[in-house]
Design a protein around this motif. Structure first.
Motif, PDB file in Angstrom:
ATOM      1  N   UNK A 109      34.029  49.713  32.310  1.00 61.61           N
ATOM      2  CA  UNK A 109      33.684  49.453  30.926  1.00 61.61           C
ATOM      3  C   UNK A 109      32.485  48.499  30.853  1.00 61.61           C
ATOM      4  N   UNK A 110      31.771  48.471  29.718  1.00 57.51           N
ATOM      5  CA  UNK A 110      30.599  47.583  29.599  1.00 57.51           C
ATOM      6  C   UNK A 110      30.966  46.122  29.896  1.00 57.51           C
ATOM      7  N   UNK A 111      30.170  45.485  30.727  1.00 53.93           N
ATOM      8  CA  UNK A 111      30.401  44.082  31.085  1.00 53.93           C
ATOM      9  C   UNK A 111      31.295  43.878  32.289  1.00 53.93           C
ATOM     10  N   UNK A 112      32.018  44.921  32.712  1.00 51.49           N
ATOM     11  CA  UNK A 112      32.947  44.761  33.834  1.00 51.49           C
ATOM     12  C   UNK A 112      32.213  44.437  35.132  1.00 51.49           C
ATOM     13  N   UNK A 113      31.132  45.149  35.400  1.00 49.15           N
ATOM     14  CA  UNK A 113      30.399  44.925  36.654  1.00 49.15           C
ATOM     15  C   UNK A 113      29.848  43.509  36.721  1.00 49.15           C
ATOM     16  N   UNK A 114      29.242  43.032  35.620  1.00 49.04           N
ATOM     17  CA  UNK A 114      28.684  41.683  35.609  1.00 49.04           C
ATOM     18  C   UNK A 114      29.776  40.634  35.808  1.00 49.04           C
ATOM     19  N   UNK A 115      30.919  40.826  35.156  1.00 45.10           N
ATOM     20  CA  UNK A 115      32.019  39.864  35.306  1.00 45.10           C
ATOM     21  C   UNK A 115      32.566  39.869  36.725  1.00 45.10           C
ATOM     22  N   UNK A 116      32.607  41.048  37.339  1.00 46.93           N
ATOM     23  CA  UNK A 116      33.066  41.121  38.723  1.00 46.93           C
ATOM     24  C   UNK A 116      32.127  40.343  39.642  1.00 46.93           C
ATOM     25  N   UNK A 117      30.827  40.506  39.461  1.00 47.00           N
ATOM     26  CA  UNK A 117      29.860  39.772  40.276  1.00 47.00           C
ATOM     27  C   UNK A 117      29.994  38.266  40.061  1.00 47.00           C
ATOM     28  N   UNK A 118      30.178  37.851  38.809  1.00 47.33           N
ATOM     29  CA  UNK A 118      30.357  36.425  38.530  1.00 47.33           C
ATOM     30  C   UNK A 118      31.612  35.882  39.212  1.00 47.33           C
ATOM     31  N   UNK A 119      32.687  36.660  39.179  1.00 45.40           N
ATOM     32  CA  UNK A 119      33.930  36.222  39.796  1.00 45.40           C
ATOM     33  C   UNK A 119      33.776  36.085  41.309  1.00 45.40           C
ATOM     34  N   UNK A 120      33.106  37.053  41.926  1.00 37.05           N
ATOM     35  CA  UNK A 120      32.875  36.983  43.367  1.00 37.05           C
ATOM     36  C   UNK A 120      32.032  35.760  43.704  1.00 37.05           C
ATOM     37  N   UNK A 121      30.989  35.519  42.909  1.00 38.72           N
ATOM     38  CA  UNK A 121      30.149  34.353  43.146  1.00 38.72           C
ATOM     39  C   UNK A 121      30.920  33.055  43.063  1.00 38.72           C
ATOM     40  N   UNK A 122      31.830  32.951  42.097  1.00 38.52           N
ATOM     41  CA  UNK A 122      32.655  31.753  41.981  1.00 38.52           C
ATOM     42  C   UNK A 122      33.539  31.572  43.209  1.00 38.52           C
ATOM     43  N   UNK A 123      34.126  32.659  43.696  1.00 38.58           N
ATOM     44  CA  UNK A 123      34.960  32.577  44.895  1.00 38.58           C
ATOM     45  C   UNK A 123      34.137  32.138  46.104  1.00 38.58           C
ATOM     46  N   UNK A 124      32.914  32.630  46.203  1.00 40.88           N
ATOM     47  CA  UNK A 124      32.050  32.256  47.314  1.00 40.88           C
ATOM     48  C   UNK A 124      31.655  30.784  47.250  1.00 40.88           C
ATOM     49  N   UNK A 125      31.340  30.315  46.048  1.00 40.49           N
ATOM     50  CA  UNK A 125      30.891  28.930  45.888  1.00 40.49           C
ATOM     51  C   UNK A 125      32.019  27.949  46.169  1.00 40.49           C
ATOM     52  N   UNK A 126      33.207  28.250  45.678  1.00 41.50           N
ATOM     53  CA  UNK A 126      34.331  27.332  45.853  1.00 41.50           C
ATOM     54  C   UNK A 126      34.913  27.369  47.258  1.00 41.50           C
ATOM     55  N   UNK A 127      34.495  28.345  48.063  1.00 41.10           N
ATOM     56  CA  UNK A 127      34.992  28.411  49.435  1.00 41.10           C
ATOM     57  C   UNK A 127      36.408  28.931  49.556  1.00 41.10           C
ATOM     58  N   UNK A 128      36.892  29.611  48.529  1.00 42.62           N
ATOM     59  CA  UNK A 128      38.246  30.154  48.572  1.00 42.62           C
ATOM     60  C   UNK A 128      38.336  31.262  49.626  1.00 42.62           C
ATOM     61  N   UNK A 129      39.447  31.308  50.353  1.00 41.52           N
ATOM     62  CA  UNK A 129      39.628  32.305  51.409  1.00 41.52           C
ATOM     63  C   UNK A 129      40.150  33.593  50.777  1.00 41.52           C
ATOM     64  N   UNK A 130      39.220  34.400  50.298  1.00 46.29           N
ATOM     65  CA  UNK A 130      39.599  35.632  49.612  1.00 46.29           C
ATOM     66  C   UNK A 130      39.220  36.829  50.485  1.00 46.29           C
TER      67      UNK A 130
END
Length: 306
Positions: A170-191
């Protein structure tokens, strides 16, 4: 302390001159007193004046799709992560076209892997924006994922993203997914993996992929997700399910549109389930083993992707 010692040496020199008969004038040495700390209203006024003289600092927020934007908000510097995306195509170019349009923000890093037995879709003008790779023989789902592993490793990517060719984000889903991945990468979460609704889009952490190894090609499609995701969890990586909106396009029609007869799917599913039980000691959700076949390591390929 230094001033006191200097004053003492001066007094000694004066006394020696007086003892030798020299006429001297009285010497008065003043030691400066320490400044008393400011109190009350005066102290606040001085601090306020210092703050006004400080230069303004720019603040940035993370624009995790790759381009930093100067926006007042987070004091952290702009960051981005590298990724490779792939769409596994098995049939119905009309559905593929709709699926690609829904993930347009990924186009610069996306490849269509053509696993159909039709003529190559590379000449389709509707797919001109995305390159198409056609393997020598059609790949299974597990083989396609292993190919995506290799593509991500060769490009030095931190994340790989797989998109179904019969699903619509759906519209906006791809951008939100990228933002979520970026947050996980920045915080160092073991995902290990992040999924949208219906698992139309699935992102995998390449650090987890290197540790866990390739997909088991003995599971062409059925039970392959269960197998790989269990290995991720046993290795200590989190599976992140989201409610990001996505839906399957004409669910079930993709399989029905395949003109080639398939081996009895119920029979094959039973065989794959028996193999899964032997591998993990139970069906999905009822596993008993924490190693492959209760004796082998989770990663069957040492130094995977190195």
């Amino acid at each position: 302390m230094i001033r006191k010692q200097a004053a003492k040496r001066t007094r000694i020199r004066v006394r020696r001159k007086q003892a030798a008969g020299h006429r001297t004038t009285p010497l008065k040495i003043q030691i400066p007193k320490k400044k008393k700390p400011l109190k009350g209203r005066l102290k606040k006024t001085r601090l306020a004046a210092r703050k006004r003289r400080r230069p303004l600092r720019k603040k940035f927020r993370f624009h995790l799709t790759g381009q930093p934007a100067a926006v007042v908000g987070s004091p952290l510097p702009p960051q981005a992560f590298t990724y490779a995306a792939a769409v596994g195509y098995t049939g119905r170019p009309d559905l593929l076209q709709q699926a690609l349009q829904s993930v347009q923000p990924l186009w610069n890093n996306t490849l269509v892997i053509d696993n159909s037995k039709e003529l190559s879709i590379a000449s389709n003008p509707a797919l001109a924006a995305v390159p198409v790779y056609q393997p020598p023989v059609p790949f299974t789902y597990s083989q396609t994922m292993n190919l995506l592993h290799r593509i991500g490793a060769d490009r030095g990517c931190e994340v790989i993203i797989f998109a179904r060719n019969d699903a619509l984000a759906h519209p906006g889903t791809t951008e939100k997914l990228l933002d979520m991945i970026g947050t996980l990468q920045i915080t160092g979460q073991k995902w290990g993996a992040v999924f949208t609704a219906s698992r139309a889009l699935a992102a995998y952490n390449m650090a987890a992929v290197r540790e866990v190894g390739p997909w088991d090609i003995h599971f062409p499609h059925e039970f392959s997700d269960d197998d790989y995701h269990r290995r991720l969890q046993l290795a200590g990586y989190e599976l992140v399910s989201t409610d990001l909106a996505a839906a399957l396009l004409h669910e079930g029609q993709l399989e029905k549109s395949n003109p080639e007869p398939r081996i009895n799917p119920d029979l094959m599913r039973t065989l794959y389930e028996q193999y899964y039980v032997q591998k993990w000691g139970g069906r999905p959700g009822e596993e008993q083993f924490k190693q492959l076949f209760n004796q082998f390591p989770l990663n069957p390929v040492p130094n995977y992707l190195s």
